[in-house]
Structures are given as structure tokens and as C-alpha cells.
Scaffold this active site. Structure first.
Site, PDB file in Angstrom:
ATOM      1  N   ALA A 118       1.068  -1.242   0.092  1.00  0.00           N
ATOM      2  CA  ALA A 118       0.045  -0.201  -0.134  1.00  0.00           C
ATOM      3  C   ALA A 118       0.932   1.228  -0.070  1.00  0.00           C
ATOM      4  O   ALA A 118       1.292   1.752   0.884  1.00  0.00           O
ATOM      5  CB  ALA A 118      -0.936  -0.183   1.268  1.00  0.00           C
ATOM      6  N   ALA A 119       1.499   1.601  -0.960  1.00  0.00           N
ATOM      7  CA  ALA A 119       2.518   2.340  -1.167  1.00  0.00           C
ATOM      8  C   ALA A 119       2.650   3.807  -1.324  1.00  0.00           C
ATOM      9  O   ALA A 119       3.848   4.567  -0.915  1.00  0.00           O
ATOM     10  CB  ALA A 119       3.523   1.824  -2.276  1.00  0.00           C
ATOM     11  N   ALA A 120       1.527   4.356  -1.835  1.00  0.00           N
ATOM     12  CA  ALA A 120       1.644   5.984  -2.223  1.00  0.00           C
ATOM     13  C   ALA A 120       1.337   6.671  -0.785  1.00  0.00           C
ATOM     14  O   ALA A 120       0.704   6.356   0.103  1.00  0.00           O
ATOM     15  CB  ALA A 120       0.541   6.144  -3.232  1.00  0.00           C
ATOM     16  N   GLY A 122       4.561   7.017  -1.163  1.00  0.00           N
ATOM     17  CA  GLY A 122       5.975   6.619  -1.554  1.00  0.00           C
ATOM     18  C   GLY A 122       7.211   6.630  -0.427  1.00  0.00           C
ATOM     19  O   GLY A 122       8.291   6.165  -0.625  1.00  0.00           O
ATOM     20  N   GLY A 123       6.883   7.399   0.657  1.00  0.00           N
ATOM     21  CA  GLY A 123       7.932   7.836   1.527  1.00  0.00           C
ATOM     22  C   GLY A 123       8.481   6.389   2.273  1.00  0.00           C
ATOM     23  O   GLY A 123       9.816   6.544   2.360  1.00  0.00           O
ATOM     24  N   GLU A 142      -0.231   0.227  -5.773  1.00  0.00           N
ATOM     25  CA  GLU A 142      -1.080   1.147  -5.273  1.00  0.00           C
ATOM     26  C   GLU A 142      -2.439   1.326  -6.242  1.00  0.00           C
ATOM     27  O   GLU A 142      -2.035   1.591  -7.361  1.00  0.00           O
ATOM     28  CB  GLU A 142      -0.477   2.721  -5.221  1.00  0.00           C
ATOM     29  N   ASP A 187       1.563  -0.991   5.112  1.00  0.00           N
ATOM     30  CA  ASP A 187       1.198   0.138   5.675  1.00  0.00           C
ATOM     31  C   ASP A 187      -0.278   0.496   5.214  1.00  0.00           C
ATOM     32  O   ASP A 187      -0.454   1.107   4.537  1.00  0.00           O
ATOM     33  CB  ASP A 187       2.243   1.251   5.167  1.00  0.00           C
ATOM     34  N   CYS A 241      -1.679   4.201  11.061  1.00  0.00           N
ATOM     35  CA  CYS A 241      -1.638   5.562  11.835  1.00  0.00           C
ATOM     36  C   CYS A 241      -3.091   5.486  12.561  1.00  0.00           C
ATOM     37  O   CYS A 241      -3.406   6.769  12.407  1.00  0.00           O
ATOM     38  CB  CYS A 241      -1.392   6.407  10.947  1.00  0.00           C
TER      39      CYS A 241
HETATM   40  N1  SAM Z   1       3.105   3.513   2.753  1.00  0.00           N
HETATM   41  C1  SAM Z   1       2.864   5.033   2.349  1.00  0.00           C
HETATM   42  C2  SAM Z   1       3.792   5.923   2.591  1.00  0.00           C
HETATM   43  O1  SAM Z   1       4.739   5.760   3.333  1.00  0.00           O
HETATM   44  O2  SAM Z   1       3.995   6.873   1.808  1.00  0.00           O
HETATM   45  C3  SAM Z   1       1.443   5.503   2.549  1.00  0.00           C
HETATM   46  C4  SAM Z   1       0.373   4.435   2.499  1.00  0.00           C
HETATM   47  S1  SAM Z   1      -1.400   5.057   3.256  1.00  0.00           S
HETATM   48  C5  SAM Z   1      -1.284   4.854   4.621  1.00  0.00           C
HETATM   49  C6  SAM Z   1      -2.230   3.829   2.522  1.00  0.00           C
HETATM   50  C7  SAM Z   1      -2.308   3.412   1.021  1.00  0.00           C
HETATM   51  O3  SAM Z   1      -3.225   2.186   0.754  1.00  0.00           O
HETATM   52  C8  SAM Z   1      -3.095   4.712   0.289  1.00  0.00           C
HETATM   53  O4  SAM Z   1      -2.478   5.164  -0.755  1.00  0.00           O
HETATM   54  C9  SAM Z   1      -4.445   4.050  -0.329  1.00  0.00           C
HETATM   55  O5  SAM Z   1      -4.841   4.501  -1.466  1.00  0.00           O
HETATM   56  C10 SAM Z   1      -3.868   2.616  -0.368  1.00  0.00           C
HETATM   57  N2  SAM Z   1      -4.936   1.572  -0.734  1.00  0.00           N
HETATM   58  C11 SAM Z   1      -6.261   1.745  -0.381  1.00  0.00           C
HETATM   59  N3  SAM Z   1      -6.907   0.449  -0.727  1.00  0.00           N
HETATM   60  C12 SAM Z   1      -5.894  -0.179  -1.045  1.00  0.00           C
HETATM   61  C13 SAM Z   1      -5.891  -1.889  -1.711  1.00  0.00           C
HETATM   62  N4  SAM Z   1      -6.992  -2.483  -1.356  1.00  0.00           N
HETATM   63  N5  SAM Z   1      -4.789  -2.290  -1.875  1.00  0.00           N
HETATM   64  C14 SAM Z   1      -3.690  -1.579  -1.911  1.00  0.00           C
HETATM   65  N6  SAM Z   1      -3.586  -0.474  -1.321  1.00  0.00           N
HETATM   66  C15 SAM Z   1      -4.704  -0.067  -1.118  1.00  0.00           C
END
Ligand code: SAM
Length: 313
Positions: A118-120, A122-123, A142, A187, A241
Site C-alpha cells: 500500500a505504497a503511495a 511512497g515515503g 497502489e 502500511d 496510523c
Molecule cells: N506507505 C505509504 C507511504 O509511506 O507513503 C502510505 C500508505 S497509506 C497509509 C495507504 C495507501 O493504501 C493509500 O495510498 C491508499 O490509496 C492505498 N490503498 C487503499 N486501498 C488499497 C488496496 N485495496 N490495496 C492496496 N492499497 C490500497
């Protein structure tokens, strides 16, 4: 004002020793933290250039001890930092200190195959790439289109070249790539309770207990997919979080019930944390959940939850 339901649950969850600092942190301005991106810059000249622009970075000792070039600045310096040439070029990445804990806990090796499910934006992917010296391979997933493109451009700006990005639903990955990765980071998308600000009604506008349970259902499917994608002998870091047990210990408990997973001790280099809970409302949870960690918010740090999970070799 924070929602009454949220505050009531927070009071039940937060240990007394952390409570005053944690509650104050919802109202006080937060310091801003950043990392020098060591994929393309050296900390010393970058910090010197920022000091010339009137920014006053303080090194974060626990992070520097792990070779993460992390710094904090006063809240009034956020604008200067965000609009600095160093942020624009990717020489620094503005990132909460708690976010840095997850890659530090996962400790990828330079030849690992890593999945960031769950990467965006991207940090954490960028920090994983830095820890791997841009070697090995990261698959970053993502599904949300605009966030996928933001992830892609952040990775490019920060000089990451060991990562392939996939616009996919993370829930499908375990089935598509079973037993493929040495390390997996999940994440998870969550109710984002650690972003709540007492003076910003927008930060809590979408929150309610129904939303927490909806997040939990998705997280339960994501954690099974993440675990299924792990090679035998591999390690998964699950984090959110959020403070809600439904999104944290209960998700990990779901994994323990459905798969042969083992919790590893979660050693964190900070004091503002406590063991995961083993009882919530009328439900008892497995004792091993005490190995997981709840990070409590301070003036420098956001709240977080982390679990480190092993798949038997
Ligand atoms: N790891 C990221 C960082 O450090 O920048 C932050 C991730 S954020 C907490 C969670 C991410 O999961 C969001 O970008 C969201 O769009 C994505 N997400 C939502 N549903 C998802 C799914 N079914 N599978 C994978 N990612 C998903």
C-alpha cells in the site's frame, strides 16, 4: 474539538504515563520532520544549505543511529522546508518520524525482494530503497489512480531505481504472487486517527465507528494477502496510523487465526510506546499481541501501530 467517541476510546487505550503528552499533541503545533535522501545527497551539505535558508534542523539521534538521516524543525519552518529547492529536487523527503520506524523495523537486505503493498505516496518505499542501496527489488502496489502517479513521480524525483510500481488492488497480490517476497510492508489504508487535530474539524469529519469497522474489514483481507505473498522464512511488517484496536491488534489476531504466522518482538528505539493490548472491551486477544507496539503521539511524533510477523521457514 475531537469526536467524543474517539476521545472516550483514546482514554481507555492510552497508558497514564503517556496521556498528558499525547492529548496535548492533538492541540499543539507539531514539529516538522524530514530525511536527507541518501540515495542522491549527503546529509552535511544539505543541512548546511537549509541552515543558509534560515531553517534550523535538529538531528534525531535514534534515527541517525540506524543510518537514517532524520531531522526535526520547529512548526513555523514547515513552509520554508516544503518550498525549499532540496524538497523539490528530492534531496530531502518530509516524513513523519513514526513513518520511518516501519522500514527500520523491517530491515531489508540489499538483495531482498520486497513488497510494499500500500505504497503511495511512497515515503516508506523511498526509505526501503535507501536502506537497500537501490539494490535488490521492490514491488510497490497502489490501486488509486492519482495516488499511483504521485507515487511514481516521487520515486523518480528521489532517484529510486530498484522499484517497479503496479496499479493493483493489494488484496489480489497474495493469490497472484504466492510465497514470492523476502520482506513485505503493509502500511494499511486506515481511519488515520493519528492525523486528527483539535483545531481542524476537517481532520475528523469522515471519522465514525462504522468507518473504523469498514477499514478493519479491508485490512483483514490485505493482511492475509500480504502474508500469502511472503516466502517461507520471510518477514511482514503491518502498520497503521490509527489507534483503534479493530484496525490493529484485531487485524493481526485475524491473521494468527487464519494462517500459521508468528509474532516477533517489536523493539523500537523510542520511549513513547507501549505493548499491543490483549483485551479490548469484552474480547480477549492472543497474549502474543503484547509483542506488537503502540506508538503514542508527542510534539515530534504521530501515533502509530506496528507488528512484525514471521512465516516459518
Ligand atoms: N506507505 C505509504 C507511504 O509511506 O507513503 C502510505 C500508505 S497509506 C497509509 C495507504 C495507501 O493504501 C493509500 O495510498 C491508499 O490509496 C492505498 N490503498 C487503499 N486501498 C488499497 C488496496 N485495496 N490495496 C492496496 N492499497 C490500497
Amino acid at each position: 474539538m475531537l469526536p467524543d467517541d474517539f476521545l472516550d476510546r483514546f482514554h481507555q487505550l492510552c497508558p497514564d504515563a503517556q496521556k498528558d503528552t499525547a492529548l496535548a499533541s492533538f492541540a499543539e503545533p507539531k514539529s516538522v520532520s524530514f530525511r536527507v535522501n541518501q540515495l542522491q545527497a549527503e546529509p552535511e551539505p544539505v543541512v548546511a544549505a537549509l541552515v543558509d535558508q534560515g531553517v534550523d534542523p535538529e538531528p534525531v539521534v535514534w534515527a541517525q543511529d540506524q543510518d537514517i538521516a532524520a531531522f526535526t524543525c520547529g512548526p513555523e519552518q514547515r513552509e520554508a522546508l516544503t518550498h525549499s529547492a532540496e524538497a523539490e529536487s528530492g534531496d530531502i523527503y518530509i516524513q513523519s518520524l513514526s513513518s520511518m520506524l516501519a522500514p527500520a523495523l523491517l530491515t531489508p537486505a540489499s538483495d531482498d525482494w520486497v513488497l510494499d503493498l500500500a505504497a503511495a505516496p511512497g515515503g516508506k518505499t523511498i526509505l526501503l530503497a535507501e536502506m537497500m542501496g537501490n539494490q535488490g527489488q521492490i514491488s510497490a502496489v497502489e490501486p488509486v489512480r492519482n495516488r499511483f502517479f504521485r507515487l511514481k513521480s516521487n520515486l523518480e524525483r528521489c532517484g529510486v531505481d530498484n522499484t517497479r510500481v503496479y496499479m493493483k488492488d493489494g488484496r489480489a497480490v497474495g493469490r497472484l504472487k504466492p510465497e514470492s517476497f523476502d520482506r513485505v510492508l503493509l502500511d494499511a489504508p486506515c481511519s488515520s486517527e493519528s492525523r486528527f487535530r483539535a483545531d481542524d474539524p476537517g481532520s475528523t469529519f469522515h471519522w465514525n465507528l462504522r468507518k473504523v469497522k469498514e477499514c478493519a474489514r479491508k485490512q483483514q483481507r490485505l493482511i492475509l494477502s500480504a502474508f500469502d505473498a511472503l516466502k517461507p522464512g520471510g518477514t511482514l511488517c503491518y502498520c497503521t496510523c490509527s489507534y483503534s484496536p479493530e484496525e490493529n491488534e484485531q487485524v493481526v489476531s485475524h491473521l494468527l487465526k487464519k494462517r500459521d504466522a508468528a509474532l516477533l518482538p517489536t523493539e523500537l528505539p523510542i520511549d513513547n510506546c507501549s505493548p499491543g493490548i490483549t483485551q479490548w472491551q469484552d474480547k480477549s486477544l492472543p497474549e502474543e499481541l503484547a509483542h506488537t507496539r503502540r506508538v503514542w503521539p508527542t510534539a515530534d511524533m504521530d501515533g502509530f501501530y506496528l507488528a512484525l510477523i514471521a512465516k516459518a521457514a
